[in-house]
Write a protein that holds these residues in place. Structure first.
Motif, PDB file in Angstrom:
ATOM      1  N   VAL A  15       1.160  -0.999  -0.091  1.00 26.87           N
ATOM      2  CA  VAL A  15      -0.360   0.382   0.118  1.00 26.87           C
ATOM      3  C   VAL A  15       1.001   1.775  -0.147  1.00 26.87           C
ATOM      4  CG1 VAL A  15      -1.820   1.229   1.362  1.00 26.87           C
ATOM      5  CG2 VAL A  15      -0.740  -0.156   1.754  1.00 26.87           C
ATOM      6  N   ALA A  16       0.578   1.816  -0.771  1.00 24.71           N
ATOM      7  CA  ALA A  16       1.727   3.267  -1.068  1.00 24.71           C
ATOM      8  C   ALA A  16       0.327   4.346  -1.030  1.00 24.71           C
ATOM      9  CB  ALA A  16       1.687   3.479  -2.537  1.00 24.71           C
ATOM     10  N   PHE A  17       1.316   5.203  -0.112  1.00 29.99           N
ATOM     11  CA  PHE A  17       0.108   6.308   0.129  1.00 29.99           C
ATOM     12  C   PHE A  17      -0.293   7.349  -0.876  1.00 29.99           C
ATOM     13  CE2 PHE A  17       1.382   7.499   5.222  1.00 29.99           C
ATOM     14  CZ  PHE A  17       1.901   6.270   4.685  1.00 29.99           C
ATOM     15  N   ALA A  18      -1.608   7.075  -0.875  1.00 25.14           N
ATOM     16  CA  ALA A  18      -1.790   6.912  -2.025  1.00 25.14           C
ATOM     17  C   ALA A  18      -2.243   9.095  -2.040  1.00 25.14           C
ATOM     18  CB  ALA A  18      -3.676   7.122  -2.403  1.00 25.14           C
ATOM     19  N   GLY A  19      -2.097   9.802  -0.954  1.00 24.43           N
ATOM     20  CA  GLY A  19      -2.049  11.316  -1.111  1.00 24.43           C
ATOM     21  C   GLY A  19      -0.990  11.742  -0.833  1.00 24.43           C
ATOM     22  N   SER A  20       0.198  11.087  -0.194  1.00 22.10           N
ATOM     23  CA  SER A  20       1.888  11.573  -0.310  1.00 22.10           C
ATOM     24  C   SER A  20       2.220  12.860  -0.969  1.00 22.10           C
ATOM     25  CB  SER A  20       2.528  10.964  -0.055  1.00 22.10           C
ATOM     26  OG  SER A  20       2.488   9.951  -1.583  1.00 22.10           O
ATOM     27  N   ILE A  21       3.170  13.622  -0.338  1.00 24.22           N
ATOM     28  CA  ILE A  21       3.370  14.775  -1.073  1.00 24.22           C
ATOM     29  C   ILE A  21       4.624  14.308  -2.307  1.00 24.22           C
ATOM     30  CG2 ILE A  21       4.576  16.775  -0.747  1.00 24.22           C
ATOM     31  CD1 ILE A  21       3.776  17.282   1.692  1.00 24.22           C
ATOM     32  N   SER A  22       4.225  14.941  -3.598  1.00 26.22           N
ATOM     33  CA  SER A  22       4.999  14.246  -4.698  1.00 26.22           C
ATOM     34  C   SER A  22       6.650  14.822  -5.065  1.00 26.22           C
ATOM     35  CB  SER A  22       4.111  14.098  -6.212  1.00 26.22           C
ATOM     36  OG  SER A  22       3.567  15.608  -6.374  1.00 26.22           O
ATOM     37  N   GLN A  23       6.708  16.163  -4.506  1.00 27.69           N
ATOM     38  CA  GLN A  23       7.807  16.829  -4.417  1.00 27.69           C
ATOM     39  C   GLN A  23       8.634  16.225  -3.549  1.00 27.69           C
ATOM     40  OE1 GLN A  23       4.795  18.130  -4.260  1.00 27.69           O
ATOM     41  NE2 GLN A  23       5.255  20.103  -2.781  1.00 27.69           N
ATOM     42  N   LYS A  24       9.615  16.471  -3.513  1.00 26.48           N
ATOM     43  CA  LYS A  24      11.421  16.090  -3.220  1.00 26.48           C
ATOM     44  C   LYS A  24      10.929  17.099  -1.510  1.00 26.48           C
ATOM     45  CE  LYS A  24      16.687  14.346  -2.947  1.00 26.48           C
ATOM     46  NZ  LYS A  24      17.450  14.396  -3.412  1.00 26.48           N
ATOM     47  N   PRO A  25      11.009  16.288  -0.865  1.00 21.75           N
ATOM     48  CA  PRO A  25      11.490  17.770   0.384  1.00 21.75           C
ATOM     49  C   PRO A  25      12.472  18.503   0.075  1.00 21.75           C
ATOM     50  CG  PRO A  25      10.345  15.451   1.507  1.00 21.75           C
ATOM     51  CD  PRO A  25      11.332  14.703   0.179  1.00 21.75           C
ATOM     52  N   LEU A 142     -12.166  15.062  -2.944  1.00 19.74           N
ATOM     53  CA  LEU A 142     -11.243  14.331  -2.619  1.00 19.74           C
ATOM     54  C   LEU A 142      -9.821  14.399  -3.493  1.00 19.74           C
ATOM     55  CD1 LEU A 142     -12.101  10.657  -1.597  1.00 19.74           C
ATOM     56  CD2 LEU A 142     -12.190  13.287  -0.109  1.00 19.74           C
ATOM     57  N   ASN A 143     -10.242  14.069  -4.834  1.00 14.68           N
ATOM     58  CA  ASN A 143      -8.818  14.080  -6.020  1.00 14.68           C
ATOM     59  C   ASN A 143      -8.172  15.687  -5.547  1.00 14.68           C
ATOM     60  OD1 ASN A 143      -8.916  11.434  -6.343  1.00 14.68           O
ATOM     61  ND2 ASN A 143     -10.462  11.715  -8.711  1.00 14.68           N
ATOM     62  N   ASP A 144      -9.128  16.481  -5.783  1.00 12.67           N
ATOM     63  CA  ASP A 144      -8.923  18.031  -5.173  1.00 12.67           C
ATOM     64  C   ASP A 144      -8.050  18.437  -3.787  1.00 12.67           C
ATOM     65  OD1 ASP A 144     -10.133  18.719  -7.557  1.00 12.67           O
ATOM     66  OD2 ASP A 144     -11.645  19.550  -6.521  1.00 12.67           O
ATOM     67  N   PHE A 145      -8.502  17.728  -2.891  1.00 16.71           N
ATOM     68  CA  PHE A 145      -7.815  17.965  -1.843  1.00 16.71           C
ATOM     69  C   PHE A 145      -5.885  16.921  -1.859  1.00 16.71           C
ATOM     70  CE2 PHE A 145      -6.249  16.212   2.440  1.00 16.71           C
ATOM     71  CZ  PHE A 145      -6.707  17.094   3.261  1.00 16.71           C
ATOM     72  N   ARG A 146      -6.336  16.142  -2.551  1.00 12.45           N
ATOM     73  CA  ARG A 146      -4.784  15.399  -2.931  1.00 12.45           C
ATOM     74  C   ARG A 146      -4.010  16.067  -3.402  1.00 12.45           C
ATOM     75  NH1 ARG A 146      -8.354  10.255  -3.611  1.00 12.45           N
ATOM     76  NH2 ARG A 146      -8.118   8.883  -1.232  1.00 12.45           N
ATOM     77  N   LEU A 150       0.196  21.725   0.197  1.00 13.28           N
ATOM     78  CA  LEU A 150       0.195  20.843   1.194  1.00 13.28           C
ATOM     79  C   LEU A 150      -0.851  20.175   1.357  1.00 13.28           C
ATOM     80  CD1 LEU A 150       2.004  24.096   3.202  1.00 13.28           C
ATOM     81  CD2 LEU A 150       2.953  21.454   2.737  1.00 13.28           C
ATOM     82  N   HIS A 151      -1.261  19.317   2.546  1.00 15.50           N
ATOM     83  CA  HIS A 151      -2.594  18.505   2.243  1.00 15.50           C
ATOM     84  C   HIS A 151      -1.562  16.477   3.694  1.00 15.50           C
ATOM     85  CE1 HIS A 151      -1.383  16.417  -1.482  1.00 15.50           C
ATOM     86  NE2 HIS A 151      -1.477  14.795  -0.582  1.00 15.50           N
ATOM     87  N   PRO A 152      -2.861  16.504   4.393  1.00 13.34           N
ATOM     88  CA  PRO A 152      -2.347  14.938   5.151  1.00 13.34           C
ATOM     89  C   PRO A 152      -2.501  14.039   3.860  1.00 13.34           C
ATOM     90  CG  PRO A 152      -3.666  16.611   6.197  1.00 13.34           C
ATOM     91  CD  PRO A 152      -3.564  17.146   4.645  1.00 13.34           C
ATOM     92  N   ASP A 153      -1.447  12.937   4.238  1.00 17.76           N
ATOM     93  CA  ASP A 153      -2.298  11.660   3.691  1.00 17.76           C
ATOM     94  C   ASP A 153      -2.840  10.858   3.329  1.00 17.76           C
ATOM     95  OD1 ASP A 153       0.451  11.343   2.783  1.00 17.76           O
ATOM     96  OD2 ASP A 153       0.926  10.467   4.524  1.00 17.76           O
ATOM     97  N   PHE A 482       6.129  18.285  10.345  1.00 13.45           N
ATOM     98  CA  PHE A 482       6.983  17.610   9.174  1.00 13.45           C
ATOM     99  C   PHE A 482       5.985  16.556   8.594  1.00 13.45           C
ATOM    100  CE2 PHE A 482       9.813  18.375  13.085  1.00 13.45           C
ATOM    101  CZ  PHE A 482      10.311  19.164  12.597  1.00 13.45           C
ATOM    102  N   LEU A 483       6.080  17.180   7.384  1.00 12.78           N
ATOM    103  CA  LEU A 483       4.832  16.282   6.919  1.00 12.78           C
ATOM    104  C   LEU A 483       5.637  15.771   5.337  1.00 12.78           C
ATOM    105  CD1 LEU A 483       2.153  15.663   5.576  1.00 12.78           C
ATOM    106  CD2 LEU A 483       1.682  17.396   4.675  1.00 12.78           C
ATOM    107  N   HIS A 484       6.353  14.238   5.582  1.00 12.77           N
ATOM    108  CA  HIS A 484       7.692  13.519   4.559  1.00 12.77           C
ATOM    109  C   HIS A 484       8.159  14.239   4.322  1.00 12.77           C
ATOM    110  CE1 HIS A 484       4.440  10.806   2.816  1.00 12.77           C
ATOM    111  NE2 HIS A 484       3.363  11.552   2.901  1.00 12.77           N
ATOM    112  N   GLY A 485       8.794  14.891   5.723  1.00 16.92           N
ATOM    113  CA  GLY A 485       9.656  15.462   6.234  1.00 16.92           C
ATOM    114  C   GLY A 485      10.634  16.895   5.793  1.00 16.92           C
ATOM    115  N   LYS A 486       8.538  17.724   5.460  1.00 12.07           N
ATOM    116  CA  LYS A 486       8.985  19.275   4.902  1.00 12.07           C
ATOM    117  C   LYS A 486       8.673  19.831   6.290  1.00 12.07           C
ATOM    118  CE  LYS A 486       6.481  22.590   1.896  1.00 12.07           C
ATOM    119  NZ  LYS A 486       7.414  23.006   1.982  1.00 12.07           N
TER     120      LYS A 486
END
Length: 499
Positions: A15-25, A142-146, A150-153, A482-486
């Protein structure tokens, strides 16, 4: 229809984090220095220390304040502060707008747009880095949220699985409800009231659950609710249907959640081997007038403890319903941190108070409404929570935000208020902390990624000024998320910040 679906807010009592931030921190290496590290599976080893984040994950945890900073790491001082895992709310409804009902299009469109823009930031403001949406009537939201910067997973259980013409379908007009809730369970006894385009073989528990799995859902949300207010005696499923749902959820690897807020409903769900009860036991049915906990309730609560069923008390839902009768609610300073100005102004307008009239349809004095809740459902749920807390039940933190078309359940803030209610009801600060971190992570099969502060896990973390094991106010003393290290300074997430 899309606008109708977007703005359809209903009683959810609700299971991958479907809502994870795509850009590198940026930066890729962060050294959180000299913080007191509090991890829910290591509470006997709380100490000052340091955490190294590399490329969005925790790579090192050292519980000694004098450890040497790695080369090229950017230092964030945690001196005098407490570092905890990011919080998880496993019961939200992101497509609903607090305070708004079915037909609110028109001049409110700009207000609604500003709400959805702020929505993910409001959750982050209170440290929620992971959310689970249980019902969305517009999946595009939900897609817009993702896709917000900046958004929670975000995970979800959509599409939800109601019984035909039952709760919560019943709150939409008959000509709309099947389009809003297309994943309903077909009931042969109601065939004449179900549009002919919906075939029985396409709406069995097995096909419905498979549809959730195919849509990427991690859980299955269904309902046992006979109704309340003007909508009573709603159709509900029987044990045979529940057994089919249970079987299909297991086969598809989904967490089974049941909306159940009464003694009857929770007994039904426990006997049906649910994984999670998505509400507290507000209604005791024929036992409502009992002042002490009846043995019948203790028996079902003991089974909940024995089976380790996840339990979401959702006490703040009830306060959301009576917020209209509390003159101090909209004056809470924190509301201005999570609510756009135009929406708050609308709440304070005569038009924005419409839902209070729905709750108080017999025009009782405010004090009478408050007393009715305090002596009824609030007393019930507190007694149940206290009993379960004494048995160290498997509490899960979920808020049901927003639970109904009320302005009394606002994103992010509602979580903090729920924690205060849980403590008041008898849960310890340790139980609250675990419910919002490791308990949720384990129940939803995410413990390998989140829930504790350990090497290899996603760097979703919260830095706060106060100790959450000493005061619930710690959850309103956050300095950095800290969100994915950011690293995100809390003040930049507020409505009134310079974004």
């Amino acid at each position: 229809m899309k606008k109708l679906a977007t703005l359809f807010t209903f009683f959810l009592s609700t299971v991958a984090f479907a809502g994870s931030i795509s850009q590198k921190p940026e930066p890729s290496r962060i050294w959180i220095a000299d913080a007191t590290i509090i991890s829910p599976v290591d509470l006997n080893h709380i100490a000052r220390g340091n955490v190294l984040i590399e490329n969005g994950r925790i790579s090192k945890v050292e519980r000694k304040p004098k450890a040497r900073k790695p080369a090229d790491a950017v230092v964030i001082s945690g001196k005098g502060q407490y570092l905890i895992p990011g919080l998880m709310d496993s019961h939200v409804h992101l497509s609903s707008v607090p305070g708004m009902g079915l037909f609110v299009v028109g001049e409110n469109e700009a207000t609604i747009k500003s709400y959805f823009k702020q929505l993910p930031r409001s959750y982050l403001y209170y440290g929620y880095t992971t959310l689970v949406d249980l019902i969305a009537t517009d999946l595009q939201l939900l897609n817009d949220f993702r896709h917000e910067p900046l958004h929670p997973d975000l995970y979800d259980c959509n599409p939800a699985l109601p019984f035909a013409n039952g709760y919560p379908m019943s709150f939409a007009p008959p000509d709309v409800r099947f389009k809003l809730f297309p994943n309903f369970i077909f009931d042969p006894k109601q065939a004449s009231s179900i549009p002919a385009e919906y075939k029985p073989e396409e709406h069995t528990p097995a096909t419905n659950v498979a549809r959730v799995k195919g849509a990427g859902g991690i859980c299955e949300k269904t309902f046992f609710e006979r109704g309340f207010g003007k909508d009573r005696n709603l159709p509900v499923m029987g044990p045979d249907v529940m057994a089919e749902i249970r079987k299909a959820a297991t086969e598809n690897g989904l967490v089974l959640m049941v909306h159940a807020n009464s003694y009857e409903a929770q007994r039904f769900a426990v006997e049906g081997n649910t994984d999670v009860l998505a509400h507290g036991m507000w209604n005791w049915g024929a036992l409502d007038n009992k002042t002490e906990m009846p043995d019948e309730l203790k028996e079902i609560l003991d089974r909940i403890v024995e089976k380790k069923i996840g339990y979401q008390p959702t006490i703040q839902v009830l306060y959301g319903l009576i917020a209209y009768f509390d003159p101090g609610y909209l004056k809470i300073d924190a509301i201005r941190k999570v609510t756009p100005k135009n929406l708050l102004e609308w709440f304070q307008s005569p038009e924005g108070k419409w839902f209070g009239k729905e709750v108080n349809d017999d025009n009782q004095p405010d004090a009478t409404i408050m007393k009715r809740f305090e002596h009824g459902p609030l007393r019930h749920v507190r007694q149940v929570v206290a009993y379960l807390a004494s048995k160290d039940a498997n509490f899960l933190f979920g808020t049901d935000t927003p639970s109904a078309p009320t302005y009394g359940n606002l994103p992010g803030l509602n979580g903090y208020l729920e924690m205060k209610q849980l403590q008041k009801a008898g849960m310890s600060l340790t139980q609250i902390f675990r419910a919002a971190t490791i308990n949720n992570a384990r129940e939803f099969k995410m413990e390998s990624e989140i829930g504790t502060i350990e090497p290899g896990k996603v760097a979703n973390l919260v830095l706060m000024k106060k100790n959450p094991l000493e005061t619930v106010d710690a959850y309103d003393s956050i300095t950095t998320v800290f969100l994915h290290g950011k690293p995100i300074p809390r003040e930049t997430l507020a409505v009134d910040s310079e974004k």
